[in-house]
Design an enzyme around this catalytic site. Structure first.
Site, short mmCIF file in Angstrom:
data_model
loop_
_atom_site.label_atom_id
_atom_site.label_comp_id
_atom_site.label_asym_id
_atom_site.label_seq_id
_atom_site.Cartn_x
_atom_site.Cartn_y
_atom_site.Cartn_z
N LEU A 239 0.85 -1.19 0.00
CA LEU A 239 0.00 0.00 0.00
C LEU A 239 0.89 1.24 0.00
O LEU A 239 1.16 1.84 1.04
CB LEU A 239 -0.93 -0.01 1.21
N HIS A 240 1.31 1.62 -1.19
CA HIS A 240 2.27 2.72 -1.34
C HIS A 240 1.73 4.04 -0.77
O HIS A 240 2.27 4.62 0.16
CB HIS A 240 2.62 2.92 -2.81
#
Length: 318
Positions: A239-240
């Site tokens: 989950l950048h």
């Protein structure tokens, strides 16, 4: 005391989740949402921002579309990751409101100018809009508290062997931003690849059983597909973009180091590389706080707790 922020994004599954995370917390006051091309074409990313804000019943937040292409390069998108719409997976509502008539740069400038507190910019896509803002409104630099961005890597890239996607799409824009002198927090692949969401985490989210959590679970179901390719070596999906918001909410979740960061804008092999001087080898002063580690469980717990906020009462409070 609430921190005023402007989210500049290219939704995108993880951009959408970052936006949802931010709007669950009164510690952050979103002054505007602006969009650029990146994960999908500019028309789709703008529409996606409107759809997510419609889901959250936040038509009060002004939205504007920005750059349709990088400063000096052809447009590149990541439809192989995010699908045909850019937010494939859930059935999202159609937008209930229209974007502003002004473009992203002018909306950002207006909100920064009007704010009685310095504003934090949170770009989670290519940095074109931010570079255009900084280049055209030098008088506003002092009113920008910090730029908390998702982009870059001290190690290997994810779009080329050397470059992360957001920086690679518009390295000239990134160069302007990193040379601006404004404080920067860089959430690069070094930390975001540790911020993986696992299958059991998605089930925790699904079990919350409110419409927003359901949407996020379905976004993650689709996002997982690309990241299951064994070449990445992931157990889950990184989950950048939510790392930017998580850092603003709880920086203690992260390990960070102040470093000089330069952007490669010319090399055929390393175009878009963020050259991170972790060991002070260049002698150049640090221009960014670079995140290198994360408490993954604490990050996931923050996301789960935030999604639980979106009860029908919360969504209908306006």
């Amino acid at each position: 005391m609430s921190r005023p922020i402007i989210l500049d994004c290219d939704p995108g599954h993880d951009d959408a989740i970052a936006l949802i995370l931010a709007l669950a917390h009164p510690e952050l006051t979103p002054l505007a949402v602006t969009t650029s091309a990146g994960n999908q074409t500019p028309d789709k990313t703008l529409n996606n921002a409107l759809r997510i804000l419609t889901l959250l019943n936040r038509s009060d937040i002004p939205v504007a579309g920005g750059a349709v292409k990088p400063l000096s390069r052809e447009l590149m998108i990541a439809d192989n990751v995010h699908g045909e719409t850019g937010l494939d997976g859930p059935a999202l509502p159609a937008p209930s409101f229209q974007p502003q008539a002004v473009n992203a740069v002018e909306l950002m400038a207006e909100k920064i100018r009007q704010s009685d507190k310095p504003v934090t910019l949170v770009p989670t896509g290519p940095l074109t809009n931010i570079a255009l803002l900084l280049a055209s409104h030098a008088e506003l630099h002092a009113k920008i508290e910090r730029i908390v961005l998702m982009g870059g890597a001290a190690g290997v890239g994810n779009w080329t062997p050397a470059a992360e996607f957001n920086i690679f799409v518009d390295p000239e824009a990134a160069d302007i931003v990193f040379k601006s002198g404004i404080p920067i927090t860089m959430c690069g692949l070094d930390v975001t690849h540790q911020a993986q969401i696992m299958d059991e985490d998605i089930e925790r989210i699904r079990a919350i059983a409110n419409p927003v959590a359901k949407c996020v679970a379905e976004l993650l179901d689709f996002f997982m597909i690309y990241h299951r390719d064994p070449k990445w070596g992931f157990v889950g999906a990184p989950l950048h973009d939510p790392c930017t918001i998580a850092w603003l909410l709880n920086p203690a979740l992260f390990d960070a180091q102040d470093c000089w960061v330069g952007i490669e804008t010319q090399s055929e092999l390393t175009l878009g590389m963020t050259v991170v001087d972790r060991y002070q080898l260049t002698g150049k002063p640090a221009n960014a706080t670079v995140l290198f580690g994360i408490d993954r469980q604490g990050f996931v717990d923050l996301l789960v707790d935030s999604l639980a906020v979106y009860t029908p009462t919360y969504l209908n409070r306006r």
